[in-house]
Design an enzyme around this catalytic site. Structure first.
Site, mmCIF file in Angstrom:
data_model
loop_
_atom_site.group_PDB
_atom_site.id
_atom_site.type_symbol
_atom_site.label_atom_id
_atom_site.label_comp_id
_atom_site.label_asym_id
_atom_site.label_seq_id
_atom_site.Cartn_x
_atom_site.Cartn_y
_atom_site.Cartn_z
ATOM 1 N N HIS A 187 0.830 -1.200 0.000
ATOM 2 C CA HIS A 187 0.000 0.000 0.000
ATOM 3 C C HIS A 187 0.865 1.250 0.000
ATOM 4 O O HIS A 187 0.524 2.254 -0.620
ATOM 5 C CB HIS A 187 -0.937 0.001 1.211
ATOM 6 N N GLU A 429 -0.761 -18.416 -21.325
ATOM 7 C CA GLU A 429 0.383 -18.217 -20.424
ATOM 8 C C GLU A 429 1.074 -19.531 -20.085
ATOM 9 O O GLU A 429 1.898 -19.597 -19.190
ATOM 10 C CB GLU A 429 -0.063 -17.489 -19.152
ATOM 11 N N ASP A 453 3.796 -15.428 -16.722
ATOM 12 C CA ASP A 453 3.817 -16.878 -16.555
ATOM 13 C C ASP A 453 4.389 -17.580 -17.778
ATOM 14 O O ASP A 453 5.124 -18.561 -17.642
ATOM 15 C CB ASP A 453 2.407 -17.410 -16.254
ATOM 16 N N CYS A 500 -1.275 -9.015 -21.383
ATOM 17 C CA CYS A 500 -1.474 -8.321 -20.112
ATOM 18 C C CYS A 500 -0.339 -8.570 -19.130
ATOM 19 O O CYS A 500 -0.401 -8.135 -17.987
ATOM 20 C CB CYS A 500 -2.820 -8.695 -19.510
HETATM 21 C C1 PEP Z 1 0.839 -13.185 -16.476
HETATM 22 O O1 PEP Z 1 1.099 -14.336 -16.116
HETATM 23 O O2 PEP Z 1 1.486 -12.570 -17.347
HETATM 24 C C2 PEP Z 1 -0.272 -12.448 -15.834
HETATM 25 C C3 PEP Z 1 -0.668 -11.286 -16.298
HETATM 26 O O3 PEP Z 1 -0.846 -13.016 -14.746
HETATM 27 P P1 PEP Z 1 -0.267 -12.978 -13.261
HETATM 28 O O4 PEP Z 1 0.928 -12.059 -13.267
HETATM 29 O O5 PEP Z 1 -1.383 -12.486 -12.419
HETATM 30 O O6 PEP Z 1 0.065 -14.401 -13.040
HETATM 31 MG MG MG Z 2 -0.358 -15.435 -14.956
#
Ligand code: PEP
Ligand code: MG
Length: 568
Positions: A187, A429, A453, A500
């Protein structure tokens, strides 16, 4: 002298130190006889704390924003929890004094959060301890120091910058923050970034090695604290400050612009969020939608599993904030390094290869039903899209789609509104999903590449393990070939392919994504404008030329060098 820590909030602050210590909250334990009166004392202290915290939240709301104020109102929710209060009352009824009852129960929760080993859940321990300190101060009549009274250009040095401390910070007065604890997702870090306050966290022994009046340069972009800098260092810091301000002003020009390459290829630029309220900052930073809402935070924040109604409200809130823009909500991704204490998951030998994400959810239909129903109900309030994490085979996606069909029939019978055409996509992923991208693209409405991932699973290197950090890089040709293939297969099938993971915002990799044909980039809210700028600097032709060079190389180091050389 230079101290190193975590670069948690960008920018450069120059100022003099005030070490902010917690007030002395020591007390003597007692056994009480009049337990009713003692309980009254505790209740009065809790009420006093709530009133004080509410007032601080109002100031925070005015000076910083709603989202930050909600961290403080979150503390009120925490201490108002009937279970927590009930446990304290039970102790008092057994003769424990109010101070001990408060400390024991708060510590019990804090230890429980800490024992998860998960960074984000562990941050909740800071919150419970913040609540404990606040109520204890009320019980002992010792309210903490008012940070609002500190002089111009103060650098706050403290053990941990708690949200209640932050409430007193006046923007433009405090030049920076240095703490002994806290990570990138704490935070403290979130608040410092929201206030655009340079911050370096996790500097060992900062409170003892620095003293009031020391002159500091806090370089929140590089995680470096310079103590008693000489003239030349100060001059360099002032120059860096000016360059940072100019870069910010330059980025502000991209607000309201389309996200488009120099030769007119339009992309979609979304933001990643962890809580519905984060969507506000994402919209302020001009994101065109939400590309990843990590719903596990709704589960990790609480001692109990959120109900269908609670989840519905959270998803609906995000949809309403985004006013019709796409909101991609990822279903529960737990296991691996993410534990949810309320689910009581069993420890596993290889948690990253174990009972995680969609595997867990499909085996716990009771739990998944609650989430999918909440998502469907919320889909009546905006462009909500469902994203399935950690998919490895087509059957997993088919199973989710079957469940959704079943819940839609339930809603038709119950007369509850939902979007029957809701899009259902997957995170790509895992190496298996990348290899099966063609088959998955025929079933999924969209892809979002989870490079965090995908990098780890492709390279068989845990992102948190220092010893194999040298392998954990998206620049590895194996990872890049995999990403290229996924984008090509998705585009061939005519579905939107996004990304993402953190790599979506990496300025060196962006030309590769342009060349591969990535359609949607989902980045942290604070990276939206920088990503829009990077995309605008490349033509597809230039990006293609660079990509064809890069894709012939066989090592991550060579690829990095070539991309760095070409950086704009
Ligand atoms: C990823 O694996 O790139 C992802 C966006 O998910 P997380 O980082 O939440 O595993
Ligand atoms: Mg992930």
């Amino acid at each position: 002298m230079e101290l190193k820590g975590t670069a948690a909030s960008a920018g450069i602050g120059i100022g003099r130190v005030t070490v902010v210590e917690e007030p002395d909250l020591s007390y003597t334990s007692r056994t009480v006889e009049d337990t009713a009166a003692e309980n009254e004392r505790l209740n009065a202290a809790i009420s006093g704390y709530i009133a004080y915290t509410n007032a601080q939240a109002d100031t925070m709301r005015e000076q910083v924003g709603e989202k930050e104020a909600e961290i403080l109102t979150g503390h009120i929710v925490m201490i108002s929890d009937p279970f927590m209060q009930g446990e304290m009352t039970k102790l008092i009824e057994g003769g424990t004094c109010a101070e001990d009852a408060l400390v024991q129960i708060c510590e019990m929760f804090a230890t429980m959060f800490e024992s998860t080993g998960d960074e984000l859940t562990m941050q909740r321990a800071t919150d419970v301890r913040d609540v404990k300190t606040g109520v204890l101060a009320e019980l002992l009549n010792k309210r903490p120091v008012d940070i609002g009274g500190l002089p111009q250009d103060t650098i706050i040095v403290t053990h941990d910058l708690t949200p209640s401390m932050t409430a007193g910070i006046r923007p433009g007065v405090i030049a920076g923050v240095v703490t002994e604890t806290g990570g990138l997702t704490s935070h403290s870090a979130i608040l410092a970034r929201a206030m655009e306050l340079p911050a370096v966290l996790s500097v060992p022994a900062a409170c003892t090695s620095l003293k009031d009046g020391d002159l500091l340069i806090v370089d929140g972009s590089n995680g470096i604290v310079t103590v008693e800098p000489d003239e030349a260092a100060i001059a360099a810091a002032r120059e860096a400050q000016a360059a940072y301000a100019a870069e910010k002003a330059e980025l502000a020009k991209f607000v309201g612009c389309r996200s488009v390459t120099a030769d007119g290829v339009v992309i979609e630029l979304f933001a990643n969020i962890g809580k519905p309220e984060d969507a506000t900052q994402a919209m302020e930073k001009d994101a065109e939608g939400i590309g990843l809402f990590r719903t596990e935070f709704l589960f990790m924040d609480k001692p109990t599993v959120p109900t269908e109604d609670e989840q519905f409200e959270a998803y609906k809130k995000a949809a309403l904030i985004c006013k019709g823009k796409p909101v991609i909500i990822r279903t529960l991704d737990i296991g691996g390094d993410k534990d949810v204490p309320s689910l009581g998951m069993e420890p596993e030998e290889n948690p990253f290869l174990g009972f995680r994400a969609i595997r867990y959810c499909l085996a716990r239909e009771d739990l998944y039903r609650t989430q999918l129903r909440a998502l469907l109900r919320a889909s009546a309030f905006g462009d909500i899209r469902i994203m399935v994490p950690l998919v490895t085979c087509v059957d997993e996606l088919t199973a989710v789609k079957d469940l959704l069909k079943r819940y839609m029939i339930e809603f038709d019978q119950e007369g509850i509104a939902y979007n029957p055409d809701i899009m259902v996509g997957i995170m790509v992923e895992t190496p298996a999903s990348a290899i099966m991208a063609d088959a998955l693209a025929a079933e999924a409405d969209f892809f979002s590449i989870g490079t965090n991932d995908l990098t780890g699973y492709t390279m068989c290197a845990d992102r948190g393990n220092e010893k194999v950090r040298y392998l954990y890089s998206t620049y590895n040709p194996a990872v890049l070939r995999s990403i290229k293939r996924v984008i090509e297969e998705g585009n061939k099938a005519g579905i939107l392919v996004g990304m993402c993971g953190e790599a979506a915002a990496d300025p060196l990799l962006i030309p590769l994504w342009i060349s591969f044909g990535l359609g949607e980039y989902s980045v942290s809210a604070t990276s939206v404008l920088a990503t829009r700028k990077q995309v605008s600097l490349w033509t597809k032709e230039d990006a293609d030329a660079l990509a064809s060079k890069v894709m012939q190389l066989n090592t991550a180091a060579e690829i990095y060098e070539v991309l760095k050389e070409a950086a704009r």
